[in-house]
Design an enzyme around this catalytic site. Structure first.
Site, short mmCIF file in Angstrom:
data_model
loop_
_atom_site.label_atom_id
_atom_site.label_comp_id
_atom_site.label_asym_id
_atom_site.label_seq_id
_atom_site.Cartn_x
_atom_site.Cartn_y
_atom_site.Cartn_z
N ASP A 148 -13.84 5.65 9.48
CA ASP A 148 -14.21 5.48 8.07
C ASP A 148 -14.76 4.07 7.87
O ASP A 148 -14.41 3.37 6.93
CB ASP A 148 -13.01 5.72 7.17
CG ASP A 148 -13.42 6.30 5.81
OD1 ASP A 148 -14.62 6.55 5.61
OD2 ASP A 148 -12.54 6.50 4.97
N LYS A 162 0.85 -1.19 0.00
CA LYS A 162 0.00 0.00 0.00
C LYS A 162 0.89 1.24 0.00
O LYS A 162 1.72 1.42 0.89
CB LYS A 162 -0.92 0.01 1.22
CG LYS A 162 -1.84 1.23 1.27
CD LYS A 162 -2.87 1.13 2.40
CE LYS A 162 -3.81 2.31 2.38
NZ LYS A 162 -4.86 2.22 3.42
#
Length: 446
Positions: free
Chosen positions: A229, A124
């Site tokens: 989130d 990532k």
């Protein structure tokens, strides 16, 4: 931007030293003066050898010269920072090859990589500046007031914070990808064989999955954390085969009370149902039983239950789950809540470890946290209400030779580790279809 690692094989040891020198100089300079690069790199060939390496690095886009700079110098690009991180992983023998890019988002890129044994992993790459700096440019006070104005600094903070949360959550037994290593603005983690929830068209028991997700929010709260989130973009659904035990079928589950609203008929594909396979049906009896397990991802925006806006973040996470289940699975819980005031009372109860305090104690400073939260708030505001992003202006505005962002365009679609506009998950091409998972219907085309 798209990572192209082909040029790595052609870089010499001198080239790596010069690239590292540009990175070091970037800590105090937006554009690193060429004499400073020469001084830091200290190549035996002198200025001539340094300039030869600079030319080679600029040719493949790892560093760039600004046209309107007041002096001769270069800045590090996202590509250059990517290469430095990959070089670190390669020296650790953690990454041997780079595969496909499986996710492109506003905040990060996701790639499949492999080690020397061929074991696939996920890399990532945080790119926080994509959103934050388009809005930051309109307010230069942000850059004047804090060192946090650097895209390189903010992306590194996001990676460090996410890696710290992943390690602490894994230690506590939460289902998250295994954090393997972290370098600069990147995180190396295990590859999870799962589908993002946003791609799931139907599940055998929406009430059970809803209860598990709400229980996960409450479990995080008990340990002093709010995801911030918690939505269908950041939840992976994993299938695990199970052996049924008659005595365990009546085990106590989290509250699942709810109802299914009437589903509209859809001529584009089959409707979602909650019926499970029946042993009385000879065609479905041989199908193995599986357990649907949610895996949580994406953690740089996590906050403490003691945060000034903790209640807002908690309520938003709960609302995201409720809204998605009503829209996608036509399931509406008959129980109100959960509520922040009740979750707050459980923090640290029954010996629960305060993970928020553990991350803070790991060395993540308050100043760094303040800088990162400001950047994340900027990017959330840029998405607009409901977290949706304006894609019509992303590519053109991301390129600015006069500022700190890397030159490049973002395109493509995220496939499980980052967010994208909700409209794309609801387009007419998203027809429910059974693919490789036996009990889940996967949305084709997402």
């Amino acid at each position: 931007m798209k990572l192209d690692s082909k040029a790595m094989r052609h870089l010499t040891a001198e080239d790596w030293r010069v690239l590292t020198a540009v990175e070091i100089g970037s800590k105090n300079h937006e554009v690193v003066p060429t004499p400073l690069i020469e001084s830091i790199s200290k190549l035996r060939g002198g200025p001539g050898r340094v300039r030869h390496s600079i030319s080679a690095l600029a040719k493949v886009g790892l560093i760039a010269r600004l046209k309107e700079a007041r002096y001769d110098g270069y800045r590090l690009t996202y590509g250059g920072l990517d290469y430095l991180a990959l070089h670190t992983y390669a020296s650790q023998k953690a990454v041997y090859s780079v595969g496909n890019q499986i996710g492109v988002g506003k905040e990060s890129d996701i790639l499949v990589v492999a080690d020397e044994a061929g074991v696939q992993r996920i890399l990532k790459i945080h790119r926080l500046g994509r959103i934050s700096f388009r809005t930051v440019k309109a307010n230069r006070d942000y850059l004047r007031r804090r060192h946090g104005g650097s895209w390189m600094y903010l992306s590194r903070l996001a990676a460090e914070r996410e890696y710290a949360f992943m390690r602490i959550l894994k230690e506590e037994g939460f289902l998250v990808p295994d954090p393997l290593s972290q370098s600069r603005h990147t995180i190396l983690m295990s590859l999870v064989d799962a589908f993002p929830l946003r791609q799931i068209a139907s599940v055998p028991d929406p009430a059970l999955l809803y209860a598990e997700l709400i229980a996960l929010i409450l479990r995080l709260a008990k340990h002093g954390l709010i995801h911030g989130d918690f939505n269908e973009f950041n939840i992976l659904i994993k299938e695990e085969p199970i052996e049924l035990d008659p005595e365990s079928e009546e085990q106590k589950q989290p509250s699942r009370k709810g109802k299914e609203v009437e589903k509209p008929q859809d001529s584009t594909g089959p409707t979602s149902t909650t019926t499970t396979t029946s042993d009385d049906d000879p065609e479905t009896a041989p199908e193995p039983k599986v357990k649907i397990t949610p895996v949580l991802i994406d953690f740089p925006q996590m906050v403490s239950m003691d945060h000034a806006n903790a209640e807002m973040y908690f309520d938003r996470d709960v609302a995201c789950v409720k809204r998605f289940f009503e829209r996608r699975f036509h399931f509406v819980s008959t129980q109100p809540g959960p509520f922040f005031r009740d979750a707050k009372k459980t923090v640290g109860k029954n010996g629960a470890r305060r993970l928020d305090a553990a991350v803070e104690a790991s060395g993540f400073s308050k100043k760094a946290l303040k800088d990162l939260e400001a950047a994340i708030r900027e990017q959330q505001e840029a998405r607009g209400p409901e977290g949706e992003q304006d894609r019509s202006s992303t590519d053109d505005e991301d390129v600015d030779n006069d500022d700190d962002e890397d030159d490049g365009e973002e395109s493509g679609r995220d496939t499980g580790y980052d967010k994208q506009p909700e409209e794309e998950a609801e387009t007419s091409t998203d027809v429910a279809a059974k693919l490789s998972m036996s009990t889940l219907a996967i949305r084709d085309g997402t």
